[in-house]
Design a protein around this motif. Structure first.
Motif, short mmCIF file in Angstrom:
data_model
loop_
_atom_site.label_atom_id
_atom_site.label_comp_id
_atom_site.label_asym_id
_atom_site.label_seq_id
_atom_site.Cartn_x
_atom_site.Cartn_y
_atom_site.Cartn_z
N GLU A 156 0.84 -1.20 0.00
CA GLU A 156 0.00 0.00 0.00
C GLU A 156 0.87 1.24 0.00
N LEU A 157 0.39 2.27 -0.68
CA LEU A 157 1.06 3.57 -0.72
C LEU A 157 0.06 4.63 -0.26
N PRO A 158 -0.26 4.67 1.02
CA PRO A 158 -1.31 5.57 1.51
C PRO A 158 -1.04 7.04 1.29
N GLN A 159 0.21 7.43 1.18
CA GLN A 159 0.55 8.83 0.95
C GLN A 159 0.53 9.21 -0.53
N GLY A 160 0.41 8.23 -1.41
CA GLY A 160 0.43 8.51 -2.83
C GLY A 160 -0.75 9.36 -3.28
N VAL A 161 -0.52 10.21 -4.24
CA VAL A 161 -1.57 11.06 -4.79
C VAL A 161 -2.32 10.33 -5.89
N THR A 162 -1.60 9.78 -6.85
CA THR A 162 -2.19 9.03 -7.96
C THR A 162 -2.03 7.54 -7.77
N LEU A 163 -0.85 7.12 -7.33
CA LEU A 163 -0.54 5.71 -7.15
C LEU A 163 -0.78 5.32 -5.69
N LYS A 164 -1.71 4.42 -5.47
CA LYS A 164 -2.08 4.04 -4.11
C LYS A 164 -1.54 2.67 -3.71
N LYS A 165 -1.03 1.92 -4.66
CA LYS A 165 -0.44 0.61 -4.38
C LYS A 165 0.52 0.26 -5.50
N ALA A 166 1.44 -0.64 -5.21
CA ALA A 166 2.40 -1.10 -6.22
C ALA A 166 2.92 -2.46 -5.81
N LYS A 167 3.37 -3.23 -6.78
CA LYS A 167 3.99 -4.52 -6.52
C LYS A 167 5.49 -4.34 -6.45
#
Length: 312
Positions: A156-167
């Motif tokens: 999870e990328l909770p601080q992301g603006v556009t990208l909220k998750k990544a592998k």
């Protein structure tokens, strides 16, 4: 005591282009008034040496490898190995820097040092042509594949603006500490690729970056909670045009420099100012850097930092 390492002008010949890097101009650009401090500097810029010399002096100025690696830790080194290019073409991180860093980590007591990249060209060709696979193995490290989705797990990328998750690659998920070791280059899409953009090699689903706001997605993935303990920018040779892989030797300039910082935004800002001595480029054009600052990943305000400049 104020530390001042005044840089002298040096002509830097490209491998097919006659370009000059003005070290006086670089000094002024980075910051002519270093803070009076006794602690390790925020940024170290080492110039005028060979790859191993550059790395060793930077680590020395930062207090040694033991500041970053403790006995028994699992370490990952993430260079740029994205392209089927030999070291002289500067499409990838210099293998001598990667090899020396592997040796340093093992000497500090690391239980394992792993190296990988999610390459753009065929992985086997990139690992071989770059010289990195052989260099890592000879130094006692382990180079692992990054070319299949099975090696990546979603975070999870909770601080992301556009990208909220990544592998993210499993080697990084399992690591105790990791080093971000990009090569400084021109890039057709983002105009500039360095420490922040090097994160695109730790993810599987980077097509999402290109189909959305690429610059914002780069900043977003850098919000991942496991930050590199150090960003080491290889600027021994740089691709100054037709990046990120270059078309010929004329696209390469030999700068013989290295930048190291724990602040990824500051590292990229300093690298951008170094790059500007070869080819003008603004922070607005490489906007992922400013977007990273907006996400509180670091600072572009180099005047407030202790920058230690070393001329070898």
């Amino acid at each position: 005591m104020k530390r001042r390492d005044f840089l002298k002008k040096s002509a830097v010949a490209g491998a097919g282009a006659a370009l000059t890097l003005n070290f006086d101009g670089l000094q002024a650009a980075l910051n002519s008034n270093a803070m009076v401090v006794q602690a390790a500097p925020h940024i170290v810029a080492v110039m005028g040496g060979e790859p191993v010399q550059l790395l060793n002096r930077a680590l020395e100025e930062l207090g040694g490898i033991g500041v970053f690696v403790k006995k028994g830790q699992k370490v990952v080194i993430k260079p740029n190995i994205g392209w089927d290019r030999v070291p002289e073409r500067a499409g990838n991180t210099n293998p001598l820097i990667v090899s020396e860093l592997v040796k340093k980590c093992l000497a500090a007591g690391a239980s394992k040092v792993t190296v990988f990249d999610n390459t753009c060209d065929t992985m086997e060709k990139c690992y071989a042509a770059s010289g990195i696979a052989d260099a890592v193995k000879a130094a006692g490290g382990v180079i692992v594949p990054g070319n299949e989705e099975k090696y990546y797990k979603e975070v999870e990328l909770p601080q992301g603006v556009t990208l909220k998750k990544a592998k993210i690659h499993e080697a990084l998920l399992d690591a105790d500490v990791w080093f971000n070791v990009p090569v400084l280059k021109h890039h057709g899409g983002t105009k500039f690729t360095c420490a922040m953009k090097n994160y695109m090699g730790i993810v599987w689903d980077r097509r999402a970056f290109h189909s959305n706001d690429l610059q914002q997605c780069i900043a977003d993935v850098c919000t991942w909670s496991k930050k590199p303990v150090l960003n080491i920018v290889d600027a021994y040779r740089i691709v100054h045009q037709n990046g990120p892989q270059g078309r010929s030797e004329a696209d390469v300039t030999t700068v013989k420099s290295l930048i190291a910082s724990t602040d990824i935004v500051a590292a990229d800002t300093a690298a951008l100012r170094m790059y500007n001595q070869v080819k003008p480029l603004t922070l607005e054009e490489a906007s992922h850097i400013g977007k990273g600052e907006a996400l509180k990943l670091g600072t572009t305000k180099l005047d407030n930092l202790d920058i230690r400049r070393i001329q070898l």
